[in-house]
Motif scaffolding. Structure first.
Motif, PDB file in Angstrom:
ATOM      1  N   ALA A   1       0.799  -1.226   0.000  1.00  0.00           N
ATOM      2  CA  ALA A   1       0.000   0.000   0.000  1.00  0.00           C
ATOM      3  C   ALA A   1       0.833   1.277   0.000  1.00  0.00           C
ATOM      4  CB  ALA A   1      -0.925   0.015   1.215  1.00  0.00           C
ATOM      5  N   THR A   2       2.073   1.222   0.466  1.00  0.00           N
ATOM      6  CA  THR A   2       2.850   2.442   0.640  1.00  0.00           C
ATOM      7  C   THR A   2       4.189   2.402  -0.090  1.00  0.00           C
ATOM      8  OG1 THR A   2       1.881   2.611   2.854  1.00  0.00           O
ATOM      9  CG2 THR A   2       3.733   4.057   2.373  1.00  0.00           C
ATOM     10  N   ILE A   3       5.026   1.458   0.282  1.00  0.00           N
ATOM     11  CA  ILE A   3       6.417   1.434  -0.172  1.00  0.00           C
ATOM     12  C   ILE A   3       6.518   1.196  -1.677  1.00  0.00           C
ATOM     13  CG2 ILE A   3       8.683   0.381   0.158  1.00  0.00           C
ATOM     14  CD1 ILE A   3       7.457   1.989   2.600  1.00  0.00           C
ATOM     15  N   SER A   4       5.753   0.256  -2.189  1.00  0.00           N
ATOM     16  CA  SER A   4       5.798  -0.058  -3.614  1.00  0.00           C
ATOM     17  C   SER A   4       5.511   1.177  -4.466  1.00  0.00           C
ATOM     18  CB  SER A   4       4.794  -1.170  -3.934  1.00  0.00           C
ATOM     19  OG  SER A   4       4.747  -1.417  -5.307  1.00  0.00           O
ATOM     20  N   GLY A   5       4.531   1.970  -4.075  1.00  0.00           N
ATOM     21  CA  GLY A   5       4.178   3.176  -4.822  1.00  0.00           C
ATOM     22  C   GLY A   5       5.286   4.221  -4.805  1.00  0.00           C
ATOM     23  N   ILE A   6       5.920   4.391  -3.653  1.00  0.00           N
ATOM     24  CA  ILE A   6       7.025   5.353  -3.557  1.00  0.00           C
ATOM     25  C   ILE A   6       8.169   4.894  -4.454  1.00  0.00           C
ATOM     26  CG2 ILE A   6       8.788   6.350  -2.042  1.00  0.00           C
ATOM     27  CD1 ILE A   6       6.728   6.060   0.275  1.00  0.00           C
ATOM     28  N   MET A   7       8.503   3.613  -4.373  1.00  0.00           N
ATOM     29  CA  MET A   7       9.610   3.086  -5.174  1.00  0.00           C
ATOM     30  C   MET A   7       9.317   3.221  -6.670  1.00  0.00           C
ATOM     31  SD  MET A   7      12.013   2.129  -3.175  1.00  0.00           S
ATOM     32  CE  MET A   7      11.749   2.979  -1.637  1.00  0.00           C
ATOM     33  N   SER A   8       8.108   2.900  -7.075  1.00  0.00           N
ATOM     34  CA  SER A   8       7.744   2.992  -8.498  1.00  0.00           C
ATOM     35  C   SER A   8       7.826   4.420  -9.010  1.00  0.00           C
ATOM     36  CB  SER A   8       6.326   2.464  -8.718  1.00  0.00           C
ATOM     37  OG  SER A   8       6.275   1.085  -8.462  1.00  0.00           O
ATOM     38  N   ALA A   9       7.372   5.366  -8.209  1.00  0.00           N
ATOM     39  CA  ALA A   9       7.328   6.760  -8.641  1.00  0.00           C
ATOM     40  C   ALA A   9       8.672   7.473  -8.536  1.00  0.00           C
ATOM     41  CB  ALA A   9       6.287   7.523  -7.820  1.00  0.00           C
ATOM     42  N   LYS A  10       9.481   7.107  -7.554  1.00  0.00           N
ATOM     43  CA  LYS A  10      10.683   7.890  -7.270  1.00  0.00           C
ATOM     44  C   LYS A  10      11.998   7.158  -7.532  1.00  0.00           C
ATOM     45  CE  LYS A  10       8.066  11.170  -5.524  1.00  0.00           C
ATOM     46  NZ  LYS A  10       7.931  11.655  -4.200  1.00  0.00           N
ATOM     47  N   CYS A  11      11.985   5.834  -7.556  1.00  0.00           N
ATOM     48  CA  CYS A  11      13.250   5.081  -7.609  1.00  0.00           C
ATOM     49  C   CYS A  11      13.353   4.141  -8.804  1.00  0.00           C
ATOM     50  CB  CYS A  11      13.428   4.274  -6.322  1.00  0.00           C
ATOM     51  SG  CYS A  11      13.250   5.250  -4.809  1.00  0.00           S
TER      52      CYS A  11
ATOM     53  N   HIS B   1      16.635   2.742 -11.124  1.00  0.00           N
ATOM     54  CA  HIS B   1      16.637   1.420 -10.486  1.00  0.00           C
ATOM     55  C   HIS B   1      15.521   0.526 -11.013  1.00  0.00           C
ATOM     56  CE1 HIS B   1      19.759   2.664  -7.723  1.00  0.00           C
ATOM     57  NE2 HIS B   1      19.086   3.781  -7.507  1.00  0.00           N
ATOM     58  N   ASP B   2      15.219   0.665 -12.316  1.00  0.00           N
ATOM     59  CA  ASP B   2      14.244  -0.232 -12.939  1.00  0.00           C
ATOM     60  C   ASP B   2      14.958  -1.526 -13.335  1.00  0.00           C
ATOM     61  OD1 ASP B   2      15.727   1.234 -14.904  1.00  0.00           O
ATOM     62  OD2 ASP B   2      14.271   0.617 -16.417  1.00  0.00           O
ATOM     63  N   ALA B   3      14.208  -2.523 -13.751  1.00  0.00           N
ATOM     64  CA  ALA B   3      14.782  -3.828 -14.093  1.00  0.00           C
ATOM     65  C   ALA B   3      15.767  -3.727 -15.253  1.00  0.00           C
ATOM     66  CB  ALA B   3      13.668  -4.820 -14.423  1.00  0.00           C
ATOM     67  N   GLY B   4      15.529  -2.844 -16.197  1.00  0.00           N
ATOM     68  CA  GLY B   4      16.413  -2.708 -17.349  1.00  0.00           C
ATOM     69  C   GLY B   4      17.731  -2.034 -17.026  1.00  0.00           C
ATOM     70  N   THR B   5      17.708  -1.067 -16.128  1.00  0.00           N
ATOM     71  CA  THR B   5      18.910  -0.303 -15.809  1.00  0.00           C
ATOM     72  C   THR B   5      19.668  -0.903 -14.636  1.00  0.00           C
ATOM     73  OG1 THR B   5      17.752   1.678 -16.545  1.00  0.00           O
ATOM     74  CG2 THR B   5      19.775   2.011 -15.305  1.00  0.00           C
TER      75      THR B   5
ATOM     76  N   THR C   1      17.647  -3.172  -8.240  1.00  0.00           N
ATOM     77  CA  THR C   1      16.378  -3.089  -8.960  1.00  0.00           C
ATOM     78  C   THR C   1      15.302  -2.883  -7.903  1.00  0.00           C
ATOM     79  OG1 THR C   1      17.144  -4.557 -10.705  1.00  0.00           O
ATOM     80  CG2 THR C   1      14.771  -4.302 -10.480  1.00  0.00           C
ATOM     81  N   LEU C   2      14.694  -1.716  -7.902  1.00  0.00           N
ATOM     82  CA  LEU C   2      13.723  -1.377  -6.861  1.00  0.00           C
ATOM     83  C   LEU C   2      12.288  -1.460  -7.357  1.00  0.00           C
ATOM     84  CD1 LEU C   2      15.666   1.558  -5.175  1.00  0.00           C
ATOM     85  CD2 LEU C   2      15.689  -0.873  -4.587  1.00  0.00           C
TER      86      LEU C   2
ATOM     87  N   TYR D   1       9.560  -6.342  -4.746  1.00  0.00           N
ATOM     88  CA  TYR D   1       9.735  -6.457  -3.296  1.00  0.00           C
ATOM     89  C   TYR D   1      11.124  -6.973  -2.965  1.00  0.00           C
ATOM     90  CZ  TYR D   1       9.824  -8.469   1.310  1.00  0.00           C
ATOM     91  OH  TYR D   1      10.224  -8.803   2.574  1.00  0.00           O
ATOM     92  N   THR D   2      11.561  -8.021  -3.644  1.00  0.00           N
ATOM     93  CA  THR D   2      12.865  -8.620  -3.354  1.00  0.00           C
ATOM     94  C   THR D   2      13.986  -7.603  -3.520  1.00  0.00           C
ATOM     95  OG1 THR D   2      12.042 -10.773  -4.057  1.00  0.00           O
ATOM     96  CG2 THR D   2      14.424 -10.511  -3.971  1.00  0.00           C
ATOM     97  N   GLY D   3      13.923  -6.809  -4.571  1.00  0.00           N
ATOM     98  CA  GLY D   3      14.948  -5.797  -4.804  1.00  0.00           C
ATOM     99  C   GLY D   3      14.962  -4.722  -3.732  1.00  0.00           C
ATOM    100  N   VAL D   4      13.784  -4.270  -3.320  1.00  0.00           N
ATOM    101  CA  VAL D   4      13.697  -3.232  -2.286  1.00  0.00           C
ATOM    102  C   VAL D   4      14.172  -3.802  -0.952  1.00  0.00           C
ATOM    103  CG1 VAL D   4      12.176  -1.641  -1.057  1.00  0.00           C
ATOM    104  CG2 VAL D   4      11.837  -2.038  -3.494  1.00  0.00           C
ATOM    105  N   ARG D   5      13.750  -5.017  -0.632  1.00  0.00           N
ATOM    106  CA  ARG D   5      14.181  -5.651   0.616  1.00  0.00           C
ATOM    107  C   ARG D   5      15.696  -5.830   0.633  1.00  0.00           C
ATOM    108  NH1 ARG D   5      15.665  -9.897   3.397  1.00  0.00           N
ATOM    109  NH2 ARG D   5      14.733 -10.300   5.413  1.00  0.00           N
TER     110      ARG D   5
END
Length: 129
Positions: A47-57, A63-67, A73-74, A77-81
């Motif tokens: 509900a919170t962290i995934s949205g921040i990571m998608s929008a900002k990171c 930090h997307d899967a391609g780069t 890779t953020l 979940y595994t990448g952020v953790r």
């Protein structure tokens, strides 16, 4: 006439003394808490962290899967953790702590609310919730 003016002035003065609490006049949605009140708000990955990571990171070129910037890779979940718990780099980076790469790179810090939410989630063990 003088008496009428005094009564009218008194009525205006007392009418201007109306006082109510803002939260009583404009209540938030029932059951919702201030998301920045991290002492009371629920912070979850979904509900919170995934949205921040998608929008900002996890944006294109960062930090997307391609780069996979900096080896992180953020977008998952595994990448952020991994960044938060395994390598212990996430909080230092977003808080702009000396010795860490300041993220977002070349930009101002994330809003204090988002840093507080991420910090709370990490301090809870970065659960997949």
């Amino acid at each position: 006439m003088k008496r009428l003016l005094i009564l009218a002035a008194a009525a205006l003065i007392f009418a201007g003394c109306y006082n109510d609490k803002y939260d009583k006049l404009y209540p938030t949605t029932t059951g919702s808490a201030d998301p920045c009140d991290t002492a009371n708000a629920t912070v979850s990955y979904a509900a919170t962290i995934s949205g921040i990571m998608s929008a900002k990171c996890a944006t294109t070129g960062c930090h997307d899967a391609g780069t996979n910037g900096g080896g992180y890779t953020l977008s998952t979940y595994t990448g952020v953790r991994n960044a938060a718990i395994v390598t212990n780099r996430l909080l230092g980076a977003i808080q702009h702590v000396t010795g860490y790469s300041q993220m977002p790179q070349g930009q101002a810090k994330l809003p204090a609310c988002e840093i507080a939410q991420i910090t709370k989630w990490v301090n809870q063990g970065a659960p997949n919730n």
